[in-house]
Design an enzyme around this catalytic site. Structure first.
Site, PDB file in Angstrom:
ATOM      1  CD  GLU A  29       4.727  -7.019   9.903  1.00 49.89           C
ATOM      2  OE1 GLU A  29       3.675  -7.545  10.347  1.00 49.89           O
ATOM      3  OE2 GLU A  29       4.835  -6.585   8.745  1.00 49.89           O
ATOM      4  CD  GLU A  67       3.397 -10.227   6.919  1.00 50.88           C
ATOM      5  OE1 GLU A  67       3.513 -10.432   8.154  1.00 50.88           O
ATOM      6  OE2 GLU A  67       2.296 -10.090   6.346  1.00 50.88           O
ATOM      7  NE  ARG A 106       8.885  -3.737   8.999  1.00 49.76           N
ATOM      8  CZ  ARG A 106       7.681  -4.259   8.735  1.00 49.76           C
ATOM      9  NH1 ARG A 106       6.631  -3.904   9.483  1.00 49.76           N
ATOM     10  NH2 ARG A 106       7.512  -5.091   7.740  1.00 49.76           N
TER      11      ARG A 106
END
Length: 397
Positions: free
Chosen positions: A296, A186, A96
């Site tokens: 994450e 997020e 990522r």
């Protein structure tokens, strides 16, 4: 999570404690916990054998800067290698990488991300692209548009579409096509504030404006992909928080946002226990019919501080499963075994896998210029770059 608990926004630390005992590379095998002892039984384990995890990777966005600072990494056998190669040899299959539009010099801009993608390909890793749609850190506490972008909603819808389309095209053009793209980072509280801010200070909720931006970004990603269609992901920070997850995805689904993957951040100190994680992931798969990915995840291997300048996780941090997973190298390894087990037991094989967040971010580079490495005890390498036992979590099924 609000900005008060943002991992990138606050600098409350554990204090300046120097590490006294590191884990040498030769201790790697000896420190490996047994899976049965480390994880305990999953609630779904009696139903059927666990599914294989198709995604096992890490966000390595800080890696080029760390190498420029002189940091080196040693694999479990004691050989110095690039971090992405060490992870790939352990079984990782994804990298990522974040992209900022115009960050401080040396940080994760498009050119750096493209170069990192070429390294990922050489290591045999697929690519998960994480555009923040910002000049610097974007998370639930802050989602500021790049300074060069417009601020009104109509113009931002055009801009996020054309920017994402161009970004995906450039990755494909150099032979490193994007396999998964998340539309924002997020995005629990929206993106591109204030036009796309989901919860306003007066209590107003801007679901239509926010979801219009998500749709535009998704359209751009798919238009730019050519013949290699990436899966699209919506990424929030509610790993073990079922009510919050439902609230977000119920509304996103009601507004017709197309997406392929539910992405979650899971940091147990903020997002609940392993049992909470399992319950939430299973509920999401049942409720929305979409696969889930831990975009994450990280966990401390010590409460000590590698650069003596403060960490976001320290001795006073509450760890909900501390009895099973103490902040030690073996405890960290046990935590990742439990995460693997939870994902493998998600119904219908819809637990895609995990992406460890910045496992290479040992002391050497600050979260902003001149600042500290505030996550240096959440890595999978010790403070001097030696591999920790938790790297075993990348193993192939």
């Amino acid at each position: 999570m609000p900005s008060a608990l943002s991992r990138r926004g606050f600098l409350a630390g554990a204090g300046g404690i120097a590490l006294s005992t590191l884990v040498p590379a030769q201790a790697f095998a000896a420190a490996k916990p047994s899976t049965a002892l480390a994880t305990g039984p999953s609630t779904a384990s009696a139903a059927k054998p666990p599914a294989a995890l198709g995604i096992r990777g890490a966000d390595l966005s800080f890696l080029p800067q760390l190498e420029e600072a002189g940091v080196k990494y040693t694999d479990p056998a004691g050989h110095v290698r690039p971090a992405e190669e060490i992870l790939a040899r352990q079984g990782a299959n994804f990298m990522r990488m974040r992209v900022w539009v115009d960050p401080p010099a040396g940080y994760s801009d498009k050119a750096r991300a493209l170069a990192l993608a070429r390294r990922a390909k050489r290591a045999g890793l697929k690519i998960l692209l994480d555009p923040h749609y910002s000049d610097f850190w974007a998370d639930p506490g802050k989602q500021y548009p790049p300074a060069s972008w417009p601020t009104d909603l109509a113009s931002l819808k055009v801009k996020i579409k054309t920017y994402t389309r161009s970004l995906v095209r450039e990755f494909a053009a150099q032979g490193t096509p994007v396999d998964i793209i998340q539309i924002g980072n997020e995005i629990t509280n929206g993106l591109l504030w204030p036009a796309g801010q989901l919860y306003l200070p007066d209590g107003t909720q801007q679901w239509e404006a926010f979801t219009d931006l998500l749709k535009a970004g998704t359209e751009g990603a798919l238009e730019g992909c050519g013949g290699h269609r990436p899966r699209t992901m919506l990424h929030i920070d509610k790993g073990g928080l079922m009510g919050d997850t439902r609230w977000f995805f119920d509304n996103v689904s009601a507004h017709g946002v197309p997406f392929d993957i539910i992405g979650q951040s899971y940091y147990p100190m903020w997002h609940g226990s392993i049992a909470d994680l399992e319950a939430n992931l299973n509920d999401s798969v049942s409720r929305y019919g979409k696969p889930v990915l831990l975009a994450e995840v990280s966990y401390p291997w010590t409460f000590e501080d590698g650069d003596g300048r403060g960490n976001i996780v320290g001795p006073g941090t509450y760890l909900p499963d501390a009895d099973r997973f103490p902040a030690t190298p073996a405890g960290q390894a046990a935590f990742y075994e439990a995460v693997r087990d939870v994902l493998a037991q998600v119904p219908d094989g819809k637990g895609l896998g995990f992406m460890v967040w910045e496992p290479e971010w040992i002391p050497g580079v600050g979260w902003e210029p001149g600042a500290e490495a505030s996550n240096d005890n959440l890595t999978q390498f010790d403070f001097t770059g030696h591999a920790l036992p938790s790297l075993r979590a990348y193993r192939r099924p």
